[in-house]
Scaffold this motif. Structure first.
Motif, PDB file in Angstrom:
ATOM      1  N   GLY A 115      -8.825 -29.619  16.131  1.00 39.17           N
ATOM      2  CA  GLY A 115     -10.008 -28.936  15.628  1.00 39.17           C
ATOM      3  C   GLY A 115      -9.689 -27.550  15.117  1.00 39.17           C
ATOM      4  N   GLU A 116     -10.695 -26.883  14.590  1.00 40.67           N
ATOM      5  CA  GLU A 116     -10.555 -25.529  14.055  1.00 40.67           C
ATOM      6  C   GLU A 116     -10.071 -24.588  15.159  1.00 40.67           C
ATOM      7  OE1 GLU A 116     -10.603 -22.889  10.932  1.00 40.67           O
ATOM      8  OE2 GLU A 116     -11.294 -24.976  10.810  1.00 40.67           O
ATOM      9  N   GLY A 117      -8.986 -23.866  14.873  1.00 34.78           N
ATOM     10  CA  GLY A 117      -8.458 -22.900  15.828  1.00 34.78           C
ATOM     11  C   GLY A 117      -7.555 -23.470  16.893  1.00 34.78           C
ATOM     12  N   ALA A 118      -7.312 -24.771  16.896  1.00 29.43           N
ATOM     13  CA  ALA A 118      -6.424 -25.375  17.896  1.00 29.43           C
ATOM     14  C   ALA A 118      -5.014 -24.821  17.745  1.00 29.43           C
ATOM     15  CB  ALA A 118      -6.412 -26.891  17.741  1.00 29.43           C
ATOM     16  N   GLU A 119      -4.331 -24.609  18.859  1.00 29.55           N
ATOM     17  CA  GLU A 119      -2.954 -24.113  18.867  1.00 29.55           C
ATOM     18  C   GLU A 119      -2.006 -25.309  18.985  1.00 29.55           C
ATOM     19  OE1 GLU A 119      -1.750 -21.080  18.560  1.00 29.55           O
ATOM     20  OE2 GLU A 119      -3.536 -19.822  18.720  1.00 29.55           O
ATOM     21  N   VAL A 120      -1.148 -25.496  17.989  1.00 29.71           N
ATOM     22  CA  VAL A 120      -0.241 -26.648  17.963  1.00 29.71           C
ATOM     23  C   VAL A 120       1.192 -26.154  17.777  1.00 29.71           C
ATOM     24  CG1 VAL A 120       0.374 -28.802  16.812  1.00 29.71           C
ATOM     25  CG2 VAL A 120      -2.032 -28.145  17.020  1.00 29.71           C
ATOM     26  N   LEU A 121       2.104 -26.753  18.532  1.00 31.39           N
ATOM     27  CA  LEU A 121       3.529 -26.441  18.440  1.00 31.39           C
ATOM     28  C   LEU A 121       4.267 -27.614  17.831  1.00 31.39           C
ATOM     29  CD1 LEU A 121       6.065 -24.744  19.162  1.00 31.39           C
ATOM     30  CD2 LEU A 121       5.978 -25.788  21.444  1.00 31.39           C
ATOM     31  N   ASN A 122       5.028 -27.367  16.760  1.00 29.91           N
ATOM     32  CA  ASN A 122       5.837 -28.398  16.102  1.00 29.91           C
ATOM     33  C   ASN A 122       7.304 -28.023  16.266  1.00 29.91           C
ATOM     34  OD1 ASN A 122       6.920 -30.413  14.527  1.00 29.91           O
ATOM     35  ND2 ASN A 122       5.984 -29.754  12.613  1.00 29.91           N
ATOM     36  N   VAL A 141      -0.596 -23.176  13.780  1.00 31.67           N
ATOM     37  CA  VAL A 141       0.625 -23.940  14.024  1.00 31.67           C
ATOM     38  C   VAL A 141       1.816 -23.013  14.226  1.00 31.67           C
ATOM     39  CG1 VAL A 141       2.178 -25.730  13.150  1.00 31.67           C
ATOM     40  CG2 VAL A 141      -0.278 -25.838  12.630  1.00 31.67           C
ATOM     41  N   THR A 142       2.617 -23.308  15.243  1.00 31.20           N
ATOM     42  CA  THR A 142       3.922 -22.680  15.419  1.00 31.20           C
ATOM     43  C   THR A 142       4.974 -23.709  15.056  1.00 31.20           C
ATOM     44  OG1 THR A 142       3.117 -21.227  17.182  1.00 31.20           O
ATOM     45  CG2 THR A 142       5.502 -21.575  17.039  1.00 31.20           C
TER      46      THR A 142
END
Length: 288
Positions: A115-122, A141-142
């Motif tokens: 969702g909007e503003g979710a913190e995701v690490l790739n 995204v990081t």
């Protein structure tokens, strides 16, 4: 755990045209290429293939080889599109085309849970198509990769997709060291996606061996998740490893979080006959 199959269907700028006799014929935008494919043990649908390029593998087992390309193929790459994303396809020395089209079902699955503003690490983010797919849905995204060249390619792809201003942290770093530092900083993420190679080196010569270092990295990833996190996706290519094995690794690591673990194979559907060409295994934890 039940085994499931994630199938990448053809789209406008990608398709598996035909496969067989240890090779595959694919289209990437306006060009077609032949590459080795050990899993294509069957006979091809077409007796003759016409392509703009052919990757000839080396005679030894080191994974080397060389592209033989027509003069029409741009050596600097060309633009392709998936959904709203535009990015560069290019013939790389590692026989790839600078992105992995069989990842499309994983991108779609993660987008549904972002969702909007979710913190995701790739982690092991390569040229950033997965990062852009999630950023397009509003995620912060990081993106981490040990290759400066891959990270620069990711930034260029962001520019092509008119997403250069999106909140993406582009990090040239060793995935294990970065994840360990994030744990010490008490960071947390809503979702984590990692696509580790069998073997690799970090920017300072750090050595990565999948079978040796994956369990520790998964432990770091677990410590970056909390009761509000949504997913952890792991994909694995080109190794003698079972989907059930990596699924159990994730199940044990996330047991205290609730949710469930799915495991299985990734595959691409061939356009000629509709058969499925397996490409990778995966395991993913999800909280629905």
């Amino acid at each position: 755990m039940d085994l499931i199959t994630l199938v990448a269907e053809p789209w406008a700028d990608y398709g598996l045209i035909d496969s067989g006799h240890g090779r595959k014929l694919e289209r990437y935008g306006r060009f077609s290429f032949i590459r080795p494919e050990p899993q294509a043990m069957w006979a091809p649908a077409q007796p003759q293939w016409q392509a703009d390029g052919d990757f000839i593998a080396a005679s030894d087992d080191d994974g080397g080889g060389k592209w033989h390309l027509s003069r029409d193929v741009p050596r600097g790459g060309w633009h392709v599109q998936w959904e709203e994303l535009r990015f560069l396809a290019q013939n790389t020395p590692f026989r790839h085309l600078a992105f992995f089209p069989d990842m499309a079902p994983q991108w779609e699955w993660m987008r549904e849970r972002t969702g909007e503003g979710a913190e995701v690490l790739n982690l092991f983010g390569y040229t950033g198509v997965g990062s852009l797919a999630l950023a397009a849905k509003g995620a912060r995204v990081t993106h981490v990769d040990a290759s400066k060249k891959s990270v620069e390619a990711g930034k260029a792809n962001a520019f092509l997709s008119d997403m250069a201003d999106r909140p993406i942290r582009w990090m040239v770093d060793d995935a294990v060291k970065f994840a360990a530092r994030e744990v010490r900083r008490e960071r947390r993420y809503d979702g984590i996606f990692l696509d580790p190679p069998k073997f690799g080196r970090g920017p300072e010569g750090e050595v990565w061996r999948l079978e040796e270092h994956l369990p520790g990295l998964i432990t770091h990833c677990r410590n970056l998740l909390d009761a509000d996190s949504k997913f952890l996706v792991l994909t694995v290519y080109a190794v003698r490893m079972s989907a059930l094995a990596i699924g159990e690794l994730l199940r044990q690591a996330t047991a205290d979080l609730g949710g469930r673990v799915e495991v299985g194979e990734m595959a691409v559907r061939e356009e000629a006959r509709g058969l499925l060409l397996p490409t990778a295994i995966f395991a993913r934890w999800v909280r629905d």
